[in-house]
Design a protein around this motif. Structure first.
Motif, PDB file in Angstrom:
ATOM      1  N   SER A 143       0.850  -1.197   0.000  1.00  0.00           N
ATOM      2  CA  SER A 143       0.000   0.000   0.000  1.00  0.00           C
ATOM      3  C   SER A 143       0.879   1.238   0.000  1.00  0.00           C
ATOM      4  O   SER A 143       2.012   1.207   0.505  1.00  0.00           O
ATOM      5  CB  SER A 143      -0.924   0.022   1.226  1.00  0.00           C
ATOM      6  OG  SER A 143      -0.186   0.216   2.411  1.00  0.00           O
ATOM      7  N   GLN A 197       0.445   5.730   0.379  1.00  0.00           N
ATOM      8  CA  GLN A 197      -0.423   6.889   0.566  1.00  0.00           C
ATOM      9  C   GLN A 197      -0.068   7.952  -0.453  1.00  0.00           C
ATOM     10  O   GLN A 197       1.119   8.159  -0.776  1.00  0.00           O
ATOM     11  CB  GLN A 197      -0.278   7.447   1.982  1.00  0.00           C
ATOM     12  CG  GLN A 197      -1.282   6.842   2.951  1.00  0.00           C
ATOM     13  CD  GLN A 197      -1.440   7.693   4.203  1.00  0.00           C
ATOM     14  OE1 GLN A 197      -0.721   7.489   5.161  1.00  0.00           O
ATOM     15  NE2 GLN A 197      -2.364   8.624   4.180  1.00  0.00           N
ATOM     16  N   ARG A 251      -4.344  13.235  -2.859  1.00  0.00           N
ATOM     17  CA  ARG A 251      -5.463  13.102  -3.805  1.00  0.00           C
ATOM     18  C   ARG A 251      -5.301  14.054  -4.990  1.00  0.00           C
ATOM     19  O   ARG A 251      -5.430  13.636  -6.149  1.00  0.00           O
ATOM     20  CB  ARG A 251      -6.780  13.413  -3.078  1.00  0.00           C
ATOM     21  CG  ARG A 251      -8.020  13.425  -3.952  1.00  0.00           C
ATOM     22  CD  ARG A 251      -9.139  14.223  -3.291  1.00  0.00           C
ATOM     23  NE  ARG A 251      -8.744  15.612  -3.105  1.00  0.00           N
ATOM     24  CZ  ARG A 251      -9.390  16.472  -2.306  1.00  0.00           C
ATOM     25  NH1 ARG A 251     -10.434  16.070  -1.621  1.00  0.00           N
ATOM     26  NH2 ARG A 251      -8.982  17.726  -2.194  1.00  0.00           N
ATOM     27  N   GLN A 299      -5.894  12.966   1.464  1.00  0.00           N
ATOM     28  CA  GLN A 299      -4.995  11.836   1.256  1.00  0.00           C
ATOM     29  C   GLN A 299      -5.811  10.601   0.900  1.00  0.00           C
ATOM     30  O   GLN A 299      -6.921  10.405   1.408  1.00  0.00           O
ATOM     31  CB  GLN A 299      -4.183  11.543   2.534  1.00  0.00           C
ATOM     32  CG  GLN A 299      -3.242  12.660   2.949  1.00  0.00           C
ATOM     33  CD  GLN A 299      -2.017  12.755   2.049  1.00  0.00           C
ATOM     34  OE1 GLN A 299      -1.404  11.748   1.705  1.00  0.00           O
ATOM     35  NE2 GLN A 299      -1.653  13.969   1.654  1.00  0.00           N
ATOM     36  N   THR A 332      -5.318   6.168   0.034  1.00  0.00           N
ATOM     37  CA  THR A 332      -4.401   5.032   0.109  1.00  0.00           C
ATOM     38  C   THR A 332      -4.708   4.072  -1.035  1.00  0.00           C
ATOM     39  O   THR A 332      -5.874   3.723  -1.271  1.00  0.00           O
ATOM     40  CB  THR A 332      -4.534   4.298   1.455  1.00  0.00           C
ATOM     41  OG1 THR A 332      -4.319   5.231   2.519  1.00  0.00           O
ATOM     42  CG2 THR A 332      -3.501   3.185   1.566  1.00  0.00           C
ATOM     43  N   SER A 382      -6.065   7.346   5.443  1.00  0.00           N
ATOM     44  CA  SER A 382      -5.097   6.287   5.742  1.00  0.00           C
ATOM     45  C   SER A 382      -5.729   4.916   5.637  1.00  0.00           C
ATOM     46  O   SER A 382      -5.087   3.897   5.890  1.00  0.00           O
ATOM     47  CB  SER A 382      -4.542   6.475   7.164  1.00  0.00           C
ATOM     48  OG  SER A 382      -5.603   6.379   8.108  1.00  0.00           O
TER      49      SER A 382
END
Length: 372
Positions: free
Chosen positions: A257, A259, A262, A337, A339, A355
Motif C-alpha cells: 500500500s 499513501q 489526492r 490523502q 491510500t 489512511s
C-alpha cells in the motif's frame, strides 16, 4: 380548477419534476404533469411509470379541480415570466389559461382520467439523514453499469440494517462500496433493494433543496421504494433480479500500500491520460522505490509520464488501469490523502480515503487491472 400561485414557487417545484417526466414517449400523457388542488396548496405529480414524483407548493385556490399540462412547455414558459403571481385556470376542454401581469397564454392540456395512479407510500421503516444518503449516492453512482442488458447492475444495492446503511454499485470492471454507521431502530434484520440509477439522481436533486439536518423517510413494498422529504415524495420501481455477491469480489488482503495526495495523483492522471486511447483510457502505474510512475502512450499521438514521490520500498510492480475509473473516485472523495492498495499486475487494486482507517463511514473502491 382555478388558482393563483407564486411564479418562483411553481418554477422550483416544476424543476424537480423534470427529471421524471418522460420526454420521448409513445404515451402522450406521460409528458404531462398532473396538477391537483388540495386545501391551500397545489400538488404536482409526474411519472414515467418507472419513477414518480409528487411535489407541492402554496397557492390561493379559487376553484378545486385537477388536470394535466405539458410539463416541459409549462416550465419553459413560466420560467420566463416576471417574478409575480400567476393565475391559472383549467377549462372544461382541458386547455389551461395562464395570466401573469400583461402576459396571457393558453396551453392545451389533457384529461386527468388517463394519468397513471401512483401507489400510496406505506408506513416508513427508517428515517435517514438526507445529506448522508446523498453522500453515499455520490460515491457509488458512477460505478453503475451503463449496459442496459445487464439490468441487475443498472442500479445500486441498498442494504438497511439496525446499525447502518450500505450501498454498493458495480459494472463488473470496478466496485464502489460505502458503509455508514447510523441508528435505524425501525429496521429489524436486513432490508435489501436494488435502487435504479435514475432514482438515485433524483434523490441527489431533492437533497440539494433540503436543509442540512433534513431526514428522508424511507419505505418499500413488493414493487416500489418510497422516499419522502418534507412535502416531496419520490417513488421508484424496484429493479428485479439478484445483485452479484459483492463480498466475494472484495480483496481480503493486499501485499502493498502507498499513501498519495489526492490532488497530486488526480492531476497527474488527468495530464497523462490525454495520451491514452480514447476508448480504453489505459494508463500504467509503476511502483518502484520512493516513486510512482504514471505512463501512457499512443503511437500516432505521443506519450506522457509523470513521477509522484511515495513512501514505498517494496518490489517493483507495474499495473494497467482505466484512467477514468481512477479519476471517478478521486473526484468524489473529500479527504486530501488516499491510500492505494495493490498486490501484482494481475490482481485488483483498491483505493480508500485517508489512511484507510474507518470512522463512521467505510469507503472502498476496487478496480480491476487491464492488460496493456
Amino acid at each position: 380548477m382555478e388558482f393563483s400561485v407564486s411564479k418562483g414557487d411553481l418554477v422550483r417545484e416544476l424543476g424537480l419534476s423534470q427529471g421524471v417526466v418522460e420526454k420521448k414517449t409513445t404515451i402522450p400523457i406521460l409528458s404531462n404533469v398532473l396538477v391537483e388542488t388540495s386545501d391551500n396548496r397545489i400538488l404536482l405529480t409526474a411519472t414515467d411509470l418507472e419513477l414518480g414524483i409528487r411535489v407541492s407548493c402554496p397557492a390561493r385556490i379559487k376553484r378545486q379541480g385537477a388536470g394535466t399540462i405539458p410539463a416541459k412547455k409549462l416550465l419553459d414558459y413560466v420560467r420566463l415570466l416576471p417574478d409575480a403571481d400567476l393565475d391559472v385556470k383549467l377549462q372544461e376542454n382541458h386547455w389551461a389559461s395562464l395570466l401573469c401581469g400583461r402576459s396571457r397564454t393558453r396551453i392545451a392540456g389533457m384529461s386527468r382520467e388517463s394519468f397513471p395512479e401512483l401507489p400510496e407510500m406505506p408506513e416508513p421503516v427508517a428515517e435517514i439523514p438526507v445529506r448522508a444518503l446523498a453522500a453515499m449516492i455520490g460515491k457509488t453512482i458512477f460505478a453503475i453499469s451503463a449496459e442496459e442488458s445487464r439490468f441487475t447492475l443498472n442500479g445500486a444495492l441498498l442494504i438497511l440494517k439496525n446499525k447502518g446503511v450500505t450501498m454498493v454499485a458495480t459494472d463488473s470492471h470496478r466496485l464502489a462500496l460505502v458503509e455508514t454507521a447510523m441508528d435505524l431502530p425501525g429496521i429489524s434484520g436486513q432490508f435489501r433493494a436494488l435502487l435504479p440509477r435514475k432514482a438515485m439522481a433524483e434523490i441527489l436533486k431533492l437533497a440539494q433543496e433540503a436543509g442540512a439536518d433534513a431526514q428522508i423517510s424511507f419505505s418499500g413494498d413488493d414493487n416500489h421504494l418510497f422516499f419522502r422529504l418534507g412535502e416531496r415524495l419520490l417513488l421508484s420501481r424496484k429493479l428485479t433480479g439478484n445483485f452479484p455477491d459483492f463480498e466475494r469480489v472484495l480483496p481480503k488482503e493486499h501485499a502493498h500500500s502507498v499513501q498519495l495526495s489526492r490532488d497530486e495523483f488526480r492531476a497527474s492522471i488527468d495530464r497523462v491520460s490525454q495520451f491514452s486511447d480514447e476508448r480504453s483510457r489505459a494508463i500504467r502505474l509503476k511502483l518502484g522505490e520512493g516513486e510512482l510512475r504514471i505512463h501512457s502512450s499512443l503511437s500516432e499521438t505521443g506519450e506522457s509520464e509523470e513521477s509522484v514521490a511515495v513512501d514505498y520500498d517494496g518490489e517493483s510492480v507495474e499495473i494497467g488501469f482505466n484512467a477514468q475509473y481512477l479519476l471517478d473516485f478521486l473526484r468524489v472523495v473529500p479527504e486530501e490523502q488516499v491510500t492505494f492498495y495493490f498486490r501484482d499486475a494481475n490482481s485488483a487494486g483498491e483505493l480508500r480515503p485517508g489512511s484507510g482507517a474507518d470512522g463512521d463511514e467505510s469507503y472502498r473502491y476496487v478496480v480491476m487491472p487491464m492488460r496493456i
